[in-house]
Design a protein around this motif. Structure first.
Motif, PDB file in Angstrom:
ATOM      1  N   LYS A   1      -1.522  12.207   2.200  1.00 40.00           N
ATOM      2  CA  LYS A   1      -2.617  11.654   1.397  1.00 40.00           C
ATOM      3  C   LYS A   1      -3.115  10.338   1.973  1.00 40.00           C
ATOM      4  CE  LYS A   1      -2.204  15.003  -1.559  1.00 40.00           C
ATOM      5  NZ  LYS A   1      -3.236  16.095  -1.611  1.00 40.00           N
ATOM      6  N   GLY A   2      -4.075   9.737   1.250  1.00 39.65           N
ATOM      7  CA  GLY A   2      -4.698   8.509   1.696  1.00 39.65           C
ATOM      8  C   GLY A   2      -3.946   7.256   1.263  1.00 39.65           C
ATOM      9  N   LEU A   3      -4.618   6.133   1.452  1.00 40.37           N
ATOM     10  CA  LEU A   3      -4.029   4.823   1.180  1.00 40.37           C
ATOM     11  C   LEU A   3      -4.370   4.367  -0.235  1.00 40.37           C
ATOM     12  CD1 LEU A   3      -5.129   3.152   4.534  1.00 40.37           C
ATOM     13  CD2 LEU A   3      -2.929   4.238   4.031  1.00 40.37           C
TER      14      LEU A   3
ATOM     15  N   TRP B   1      -3.949   0.959  -2.751  1.00 41.47           N
ATOM     16  CA  TRP B   1      -3.533  -0.426  -2.899  1.00 41.47           C
ATOM     17  C   TRP B   1      -2.715  -0.571  -4.177  1.00 41.47           C
ATOM     18  CZ3 TRP B   1      -5.268  -3.910  -6.773  1.00 41.47           C
ATOM     19  CH2 TRP B   1      -4.747  -5.198  -6.630  1.00 41.47           C
TER      20      TRP B   1
ATOM     21  N   ILE C   1      -2.581 -10.466   4.395  1.00 37.26           N
ATOM     22  CA  ILE C   1      -3.993 -10.464   4.006  1.00 37.26           C
ATOM     23  C   ILE C   1      -4.667 -11.758   4.439  1.00 37.26           C
ATOM     24  CG2 ILE C   1      -5.611 -10.367   2.086  1.00 37.26           C
ATOM     25  CD1 ILE C   1      -3.453  -8.716   0.587  1.00 37.26           C
TER      26      ILE C   1
ATOM     27  N   TRP D   1      -0.036  -5.231   9.698  1.00 31.74           N
ATOM     28  CA  TRP D   1       0.693  -4.291   8.863  1.00 31.74           C
ATOM     29  C   TRP D   1       2.133  -4.138   9.344  1.00 31.74           C
ATOM     30  CZ3 TRP D   1      -1.700  -0.672   5.213  1.00 31.74           C
ATOM     31  CH2 TRP D   1      -3.069  -0.905   5.019  1.00 31.74           C
ATOM     32  N   GLY D   2       3.030  -3.888   8.395  1.00 33.30           N
ATOM     33  CA  GLY D   2       4.359  -3.437   8.756  1.00 33.30           C
ATOM     34  C   GLY D   2       4.314  -1.974   9.161  1.00 33.30           C
ATOM     35  N   LYS D   3       5.412  -1.480   9.704  1.00 29.98           N
ATOM     36  CA  LYS D   3       5.468  -0.090  10.170  1.00 29.98           C
ATOM     37  C   LYS D   3       5.674   0.915   9.040  1.00 29.98           C
ATOM     38  CE  LYS D   3       7.185  -1.206  14.813  1.00 29.98           C
ATOM     39  NZ  LYS D   3       5.861  -1.093  15.424  1.00 29.98           N
TER      40      LYS D   3
ATOM     41  N   TYR E   1       3.666   0.572   2.781  1.00 31.27           N
ATOM     42  CA  TYR E   1       3.333  -0.414   3.805  1.00 31.27           C
ATOM     43  C   TYR E   1       3.119  -1.783   3.172  1.00 31.27           C
ATOM     44  CZ  TYR E   1       2.145   3.552   6.853  1.00 31.27           C
ATOM     45  OH  TYR E   1       2.166   4.704   7.616  1.00 31.27           O
TER      46      TYR E   1
ATOM     47  N   VAL F   1       0.851  -1.183   0.000  1.00 38.12           N
ATOM     48  CA  VAL F   1       0.000   0.000   0.000  1.00 38.12           C
ATOM     49  C   VAL F   1       0.892   1.240   0.000  1.00 38.12           C
ATOM     50  CG1 VAL F   1      -1.717   1.318   1.338  1.00 38.12           C
ATOM     51  CG2 VAL F   1      -1.872  -1.184   1.208  1.00 38.12           C
TER      52      VAL F   1
ATOM     53  N   GLN G   1       1.266   5.378   0.501  1.00 37.31           N
ATOM     54  CA  GLN G   1       0.693   6.572   1.107  1.00 37.31           C
ATOM     55  C   GLN G   1       1.626   7.743   0.816  1.00 37.31           C
ATOM     56  OE1 GLN G   1      -0.104   6.712   5.427  1.00 37.31           O
ATOM     57  NE2 GLN G   1      -2.035   7.690   4.879  1.00 37.31           N
TER      58      GLN G   1
ATOM     59  N   MET H   1      -6.557  -6.723   5.289  1.00 37.53           N
ATOM     60  CA  MET H   1      -5.178  -6.496   5.722  1.00 37.53           C
ATOM     61  C   MET H   1      -5.147  -6.470   7.243  1.00 37.53           C
ATOM     62  SD  MET H   1      -4.112  -3.786   2.790  1.00 37.53           S
ATOM     63  CE  MET H   1      -3.937  -4.359   1.088  1.00 37.53           C
ATOM     64  N   ASP H   2      -4.858  -7.626   7.841  1.00 35.02           N
ATOM     65  CA  ASP H   2      -5.032  -7.747   9.287  1.00 35.02           C
ATOM     66  C   ASP H   2      -3.782  -7.453  10.094  1.00 35.02           C
ATOM     67  OD1 ASP H   2      -4.662 -11.294  10.047  1.00 35.02           O
ATOM     68  OD2 ASP H   2      -3.825 -10.140   8.382  1.00 35.02           O
TER      69      ASP H   2
END
Lengths: 108, 115
Positions: free
Chosen positions: B43-45, B47, B99, B106-108, B95, B37, B39, B103-104
């Motif tokens: 701004k937003g996310l 995919w 999945i 996430w990396g930092k 990011y 993902v 960003q 997306m349960d």
């Protein structure tokens, strides 16, 4: 492509108030809709999946509802740590996920 | 504990190549898709695409097809995001996320600055 729109763009509320966030899809997403929370400088976190199921460890004050093309995330009583940006996301036309533009919940 | 550890921040020049990584641990790495993902600043996310580390089956968002390459090395539980020639517009935080339908985990994030 399924387009998600979110409203409002910004929600100004005080701690303890109820927050209602909206997500609308350009076509039915068959209830394959999730909500994520993102705080500044942090990765997003899954809150709600399949419209209304809370992810592991998510407090009960977060709830999701809706069907078809219209969905709502409700935070029943805002805690200080809930002020963040919230995104909806669909997986109906997997693997083409899409995210909404986000709603910022800010302190009034 | 299920964890995705991403590589560190990068500063690159336009035209340079780059590969960033995402290493999974605490679960069966070959059994779950990993997504990327983007960003952009403020701004937003967005995919970008996803890969199944078990067989390297890869799917891209139409917006990113041909712009990046997603790959995996299951022997070291790592997926990669690769650019052959960076542009200033690639400046963003990237990011990876495990999945499980959604997306349960996430990396930092890895911040890439192209300037």
């Amino acid at each position: 492509e399924i387009v998600l729109t979110q409203s409002p763009a910004t929600l100004s509320l005080s701690p303890g108030e109820r927050a209602t966030l909206s997500c609308r899809a350009s076509q039915s997403v068959n209830n394959f809709l999730a909500w994520y929370q993102q705080k500044p400088g942090q990765a997003p976190r899954l809150l709600i999946y399949d419209v209304s199921s809370r992810a592991t460890g998510i407090p009960a004050r977060f709830s999701g509802s809706g069907s078809g093309t219209d969905f709502t995330l409700t935070i029943s009583s805002l805690e200080p740590e809930d002020f963040a940006i919230y995104y909806c996301q669909q997986r109906s036309n997997w693997p083409r996920f899409t995210f909404g533009p986000g709603t910022k919940v800010e302190i009034k | 504990e299920v964890e995705l550890v991403q590589s560190g921040a990068e500063v690159k020049k336009p035209g340079e190549s780059l590969k960033i990584s995402c290493q999974g641990s605490g679960y069966s790495f070959v059994s779950f898709w990993i997504g990327w993902v983007r960003q952009m600043p403020g701004k937003g996310l967005e995919w970008m695409g996803l890969i199944h580390p078990g067989d390297s089956d890869t799917r891209y968002s139409p917006s990113f097809q041909g712009q990046v390459i997603i790959s995996a090395d299951k022997s070291i539980s790592t997926v990669y995001l690769h650019w052959n020639s960076l542009r200033a517009s690639d400046t963003a935080t990237y990011y990876c996320a495990k999945i499980l339908y959604y997306m349960d985990v996430w990396g930092k994030g890895t911040t890439v600055t192209v300037s």
